[in-house]
Design a protein around this motif. Structure first.
Motif, PDB file in Angstrom:
ATOM      1  N   VAL A  50       0.840  -1.203   0.000  1.00 45.98           N
ATOM      2  CA  VAL A  50       0.000   0.000   0.000  1.00 45.98           C
ATOM      3  C   VAL A  50       0.877   1.256   0.000  1.00 45.98           C
ATOM      4  O   VAL A  50       0.638   2.202  -0.759  1.00 45.98           O
ATOM      5  N   GLY A  51       1.905   1.277   0.851  1.00 45.26           N
ATOM      6  CA  GLY A  51       2.781   2.443   0.922  1.00 45.26           C
ATOM      7  C   GLY A  51       3.498   2.717  -0.385  1.00 45.26           C
ATOM      8  O   GLY A  51       3.557   3.860  -0.859  1.00 45.26           O
ATOM      9  N   LEU A  52       4.044   1.659  -0.987  1.00 40.40           N
ATOM     10  CA  LEU A  52       4.718   1.826  -2.275  1.00 40.40           C
ATOM     11  C   LEU A  52       3.719   2.194  -3.367  1.00 40.40           C
ATOM     12  O   LEU A  52       4.058   2.923  -4.305  1.00 40.40           O
ATOM     13  N   ILE A  57       1.896   5.941  -7.505  1.00 40.77           N
ATOM     14  CA  ILE A  57       0.871   6.764  -8.148  1.00 40.77           C
ATOM     15  C   ILE A  57       1.314   8.223  -8.190  1.00 40.77           C
ATOM     16  O   ILE A  57       1.198   8.901  -9.221  1.00 40.77           O
ATOM     17  N   LEU A  58       1.833   8.730  -7.063  1.00 41.89           N
ATOM     18  CA  LEU A  58       2.275  10.121  -7.023  1.00 41.89           C
ATOM     19  C   LEU A  58       3.447  10.363  -7.973  1.00 41.89           C
ATOM     20  O   LEU A  58       3.508  11.389  -8.653  1.00 41.89           O
ATOM     21  N   ASN A  63       6.381  15.135 -13.482  1.00 37.65           N
ATOM     22  CA  ASN A  63       6.965  15.383 -14.801  1.00 37.65           C
ATOM     23  C   ASN A  63       8.421  14.940 -14.884  1.00 37.65           C
ATOM     24  O   ASN A  63       9.164  15.401 -15.758  1.00 37.65           O
ATOM     25  N   ARG A  64       8.847  14.075 -13.983  1.00 37.20           N
ATOM     26  CA  ARG A  64      10.236  13.620 -13.991  1.00 37.20           C
ATOM     27  C   ARG A  64      10.530  12.838 -15.272  1.00 37.20           C
ATOM     28  O   ARG A  64       9.691  12.096 -15.781  1.00 37.20           O
TER      29      ARG A  64
END
Length: 354
Positions: A50-52, A57-58, A63-64
């Motif tokens: 869940v944390g990963l 998602i973020l 835009n990296r």
């Protein structure tokens, strides 16, 4: 990039993975009386997934340009086998074995995971090794055996011990199969593995009668799972990418010693001759691996794949108008045949025969 950059990137990733996982052990032990081992394993995996997943998602919305290659259809069979063997079969076999085998015997047998990982990598998946690497693996594994040994004989054979040996073999298969997909996004792989293994083990734990702990314990367990399992597994996969399964498994086998050191510092556990001997054996094994120099003339066969890369001596390809700018970047590219000699590890570009 420097020719040794990939090696050190993989070494640092593997050792950091071992540190995080080793550190999670004494902290997990503090909460173990409040839930069953099966349920705790499930919650640790699930919280890591869940944390990963939130981070994945973020990161995908940013835009990296240095984004990792996402999983493709070619990765699915390898990861399906890895999740089944390491996320489902391994924990179940361990649970069966722990019911029949004393903790002292189980600790000794669990050191076989690193050994099995190396043996499968060397003799089934044809990863290169030499006497120096084999000796280093033996010393690291020997340090783990010394650390776990408390003078008692191994009991519970054959069924309990066989089940734990089977669990170690399942995790070794998992490590080698995951290596086959390690060119893809490590965060995505670790996320999916955490979600699959966490769901299976949490469900099994609840079906076996375990109850969920209180909110504070649940939050603490989630934090341990994110760092000790999620981020640790992400780093482990990066190690697989750069230095192969056997070497990554060897460095990761130092995790029990790291856990013992943290227990010593935080919980004032006594310094023993066993701990010192185990540390010396593991340090000697790691030193043999760190000082390895593997160089010979080798030929790269034509290859097409996608992964995060710099334009080094292995990446002399043209770019299309839609390929990302800057370095490192990830896009589908083709490798032409190339023959040369330089120091290298069994990374994703050096899985040739010897």
């Amino acid at each position: 990039m420097n020719k040794n950059a990939h090696k050190w990137s993989g070494v640092i990733a593997a050792l950091l993975a071992a540190f995080l996982f080793g550190a999670s052990t004494p902290f997990s032990k503090a909460f173990l009386p409040q839930m069953s081992p099966q349920l705790m394993a499930g919650l640790l995996y699930l919280s890591s997934g869940v944390g990963l997943g939130v981070y994945w998602i973020l990161r995908g919305r940013s835009n990296r340009t240095d984004k990792e290659a996402r999983l493709t259809g070619k990765d699915v069979p390898w990861l399906a086998g890895a999740f089944l063997s390491g996320g489902v079969i391994g924990p179940v076999l361990l649970l069966i074995g722990l019911r029949e085998t004393p903790a002292s015997s189980a600790s000794l047998l669990l050191n076989l995971e690193g050994v099995f990982t190396a043996l499968l990598a060397w003799f089934v998946f044809k990863e290169n090794f030499d006497s120096r690497i084999a000796a280093g693996m033996a010393l690291i594994a020997g340090g783990g055996v010394v650390l776990a040994w408390n003078g008692q004989r191994i009991e519970g054979f054959p069924w309990g011990s066989l089940a734990i040996i089977g669990a170690c073999l399942a995790w070794a298969i998992d490590n080698n199969l995951t290596r086959k997909a390690s060119a893809s996004d490590p965060v995505q792989i670790a996320m999916l593995k955490g979600l699959v293994a966490g769901t299976v083990n949490t469900t099994l734990g609840l079906l076996l009668g375990s109850k969920l702990p209180g909110l504070s314990t649940l939050l603490a367990t989630s934090l341990i799972g994110l760092f000790g399992y999620g981020i640790s597994l992400t780093l482990f996969i990066r190690g697989l990418r750069h230095i192969g399964a056997a070497r990554t498994g060897a460095y990761f086998s130092t995790a029990p010693f790291i856990g013992a050191i943290i227990s010593l510092l935080l919980f004032r556990d006594p310094i023993t001759a066993t701990l010192l001997l185990a540390g010396c054996l593991m340090a000697a094994g790691v030193w043999l691996h760190l000082t390895e120099h593997h160089e010979h003339w080798h030929v790269h066969e034509p290859l097409e794949h996608e992964h995060l890369h710099y334009h080094d001596e292995h990446h002399h390809h043209a770019h299309g108008p839609h390929d990302p700018p800057g370095e490192p970047h990830s896009h589908w590219h083709q490798h032409e045949p190339l023959g040369h000699s330089h120091p290298h590890q069994p990374d994703i570009h050096h899985r040739h025969g010897h």
